[in-house]
Design an enzyme around this catalytic site. Structure first.
Site, PDB file in Angstrom:
ATOM      1  N   GLN A  71      69.294   3.093  -6.043  1.00  0.00           N
ATOM      2  CA  GLN A  71      68.715   2.978  -4.703  1.00  0.00           C
ATOM      3  C   GLN A  71      67.778   1.769  -4.584  1.00  0.00           C
ATOM      4  O   GLN A  71      66.826   1.768  -3.802  1.00  0.00           O
ATOM      5  CB  GLN A  71      67.977   4.263  -4.334  1.00  0.00           C
ATOM      6  CG  GLN A  71      68.892   5.425  -4.001  1.00  0.00           C
ATOM      7  CD  GLN A  71      69.765   5.134  -2.778  1.00  0.00           C
ATOM      8  OE1 GLN A  71      69.334   4.499  -1.828  1.00  0.00           O
ATOM      9  NE2 GLN A  71      71.001   5.621  -2.814  1.00  0.00           N
ATOM     10  N   SER A  72      68.078   0.715  -5.314  1.00  0.00           N
ATOM     11  CA  SER A  72      67.224  -0.478  -5.321  1.00  0.00           C
ATOM     12  C   SER A  72      67.145  -1.145  -3.949  1.00  0.00           C
ATOM     13  O   SER A  72      68.156  -1.566  -3.383  1.00  0.00           O
ATOM     14  CB  SER A  72      67.766  -1.483  -6.342  1.00  0.00           C
ATOM     15  OG  SER A  72      67.129  -2.733  -6.197  1.00  0.00           O
ATOM     16  N   ASN A  73      65.923  -1.273  -3.422  1.00  0.00           N
ATOM     17  CA  ASN A  73      65.712  -2.042  -2.201  1.00  0.00           C
ATOM     18  C   ASN A  73      65.967  -3.524  -2.446  1.00  0.00           C
ATOM     19  O   ASN A  73      66.500  -4.227  -1.576  1.00  0.00           O
ATOM     20  CB  ASN A  73      64.281  -1.847  -1.696  1.00  0.00           C
ATOM     21  CG  ASN A  73      63.978  -0.420  -1.324  1.00  0.00           C
ATOM     22  OD1 ASN A  73      64.688   0.192  -0.547  1.00  0.00           O
ATOM     23  ND2 ASN A  73      62.918   0.125  -1.906  1.00  0.00           N
ATOM     24  N   ALA A  75      68.088  -4.851  -4.517  1.00  0.00           N
ATOM     25  CA  ALA A  75      69.528  -5.111  -4.550  1.00  0.00           C
ATOM     26  C   ALA A  75      70.084  -5.218  -3.134  1.00  0.00           C
ATOM     27  O   ALA A  75      70.862  -6.126  -2.813  1.00  0.00           O
ATOM     28  CB  ALA A  75      70.232  -3.995  -5.323  1.00  0.00           C
TER      29      ALA A  75
END
Length: 294
Positions: A71-73, A75
Site C-alpha cells: 500500500q505504498s503511497n 509507489a
C-alpha cells in the site's frame, strides 16, 4: 542545485483547525495540506519526486523503478509522476500478490505501472535485478535521498510565508523514510519540528541525521517513538481513535500508517512544548481503502 521538474500545485493550503485545537488544548492548530499536491491523489512524495525525477531525466532514463509495501503511497505517486513525464514505471512491492487489489494498488494499476512482487526475496535484490535488466533509474524507498530533502526545505519556506509569527510555531510530521522531517529541520530548525516515528526504518534518528549530512546532532532531533505499536503495517487502537477524532472535529481524513500515527502522538499529549502547531498532512488517503479491518 537541481532544477525540479514541474509536478504538483504550489503552495499547498494552510487551514485552521479550531475545533481540534480546542480538543487538544492548543491556542492555534493548522493543517498544512500536502495531501492536496494535485498529482496522482496527492501527498508529500510529490515534493521529493520533483527532485529525484529531475535527476532521472538528466541521466537519460526512460523508466523509473522504486519499491515499497503493497500500500505504498510513494509507489503510487511514482507511477503518476512517470505518466506525467512520459516515462515507464516498475514498482517492486514486498511479499506475494494479494487476492484483491485495493487502495493504492488499484491506482498503481490504473496508472499503468508494471508491478513486480518480491515474494520471499529481499526488496533491494529484486530492485537491482529489475533495474539492470531495464537500465532503469532507481528511486529509493520512500523517495528519500539527499537531493529530495530539498522538497521539504521548499515546504518550510512556504510555511514561513503562510503562518503568522512562523518562528513561534512547531510542526508535527509523520516520520517514515526521513526526508520530509529532514527538509523541515533544515529550513525551520531541529527544535521546531517533531517527527512521530511510524516504524518504517530501524533507526529513525540516525536516518534523519544522515540525510542532513552533519548539519544537526542526532540527539537534537525531536522524535516521538510511542506510536509504532506492533509495526509499520499494523493498525493500533490509538491510530483508529486519531482517525475518528480528526474526521469528526474537522472533516479531515487521515491515513492509518503515517498521518494517523502522527495525530495519535499529538492526541497523546507528550508534545509539543508550545501551543501553536502546524500538522503536516502528508496524504495517504487511498491507503485507508487498503485496510479492510477499518
Amino acid at each position: 542545485m537541481i532544477t525540479p521538474v514541474a509536478l504538483g500545485t504550489w503552495p499547498t493550503p494552510l487551514e485552521a483547525a479550531p475545533r481540534l485545537a480546542a480538543r487538544l488544548g492548543l491556542a492555534e492548530l493548522w493543517f498544512k495540506r500536502d495531501d492536496l499536491t494535485g498529482l496522482g491523489g496527492g501527498g508529500n512524495k510529490i515534493r521529493k519526486l520533483r527532485y529525484t525525477c529531475a535527476q532521472a531525466i538528466a541521466a537519460g532514463a526512460t523508466t523509473l523503478i522504486t519499491s515499497g509495501a503493497p500500500q505504498s503511497n510513494h509507489a503510487r505517486l511514482t507511477a503518476a509522476a512517470a505518466v506525467r513525464l512520459g516515462l515507464s514505471c516498475v514498482l517492486v512491492l514486498a511479499g506475494p500478490p494479494p487476492e484483491r487489489r485495493r487502495g493504492n494498488l488499484l491506482l498503481d494499476g490504473l496508472a499503468g505501472a508494471e508491478i513486480v512482487w518480491s515474494g520471499d526475496r529481499p526488496l533491494a535484490e529484486v530492485v537491482a535485478a529489475e533495474a539492470e535488466r531495464r537500465s532503469a533509474y532507481i528511486i529509493p524507498f520512500g523517495g528519500t535521498a539527499p537531493a529530495s530533502v530539498q522538497g521539504y526545505v521548499d515546504c518550510g519556506r512556504e510555511l514561513r510565508a503562510q503562518v503568522p509569527d512562523a518562528d513561534a510555531v512547531e510542526v508535527v510530521v509523520a516520520l517514515g523514510s526521513g526526508g520530509t522531517m529532514a527538509g523541515l529541520v533544515r529550513e525551520l530548525g531541529a527544535q521546531r519540528v517533531i517527527g512521530v516515528d511510524v516504524g518504517a526504518v530501524p533507526d529513525p534518528r540516525a536516518t534523519v541525521a544522515g540525510l542532513l549530512v552533519d548539519e544537526v546532532e542526532p540527539d537534537a532531533l525531536r522524535i516521538d517513538g510511542s506510536q509504532v505499536g506492533a509495526g509499520y503495517r499494523t493498525l493500533t487502537d490509538a491510530v483508529r481513535t486519531a482517525l475518528e477524532v480528526t474526521a469528526r472535529t474537522e472533516g479531515v481524513f487521515l491515513d492509518p500508517t503515517y498521518t494517523g500515527r502522527a495525530m495519535a502522538g499529538l492526541l497523546a499529549g507528550s508534545f509539543p512544548h508550545g501551543d501553536r502547531v502546524v500538522f503536516l498532512h502528508s496524504g495517504g488517503l487511498p491507503g485507508l481503502f487498503g485496510h479492510p479491518e477499518l
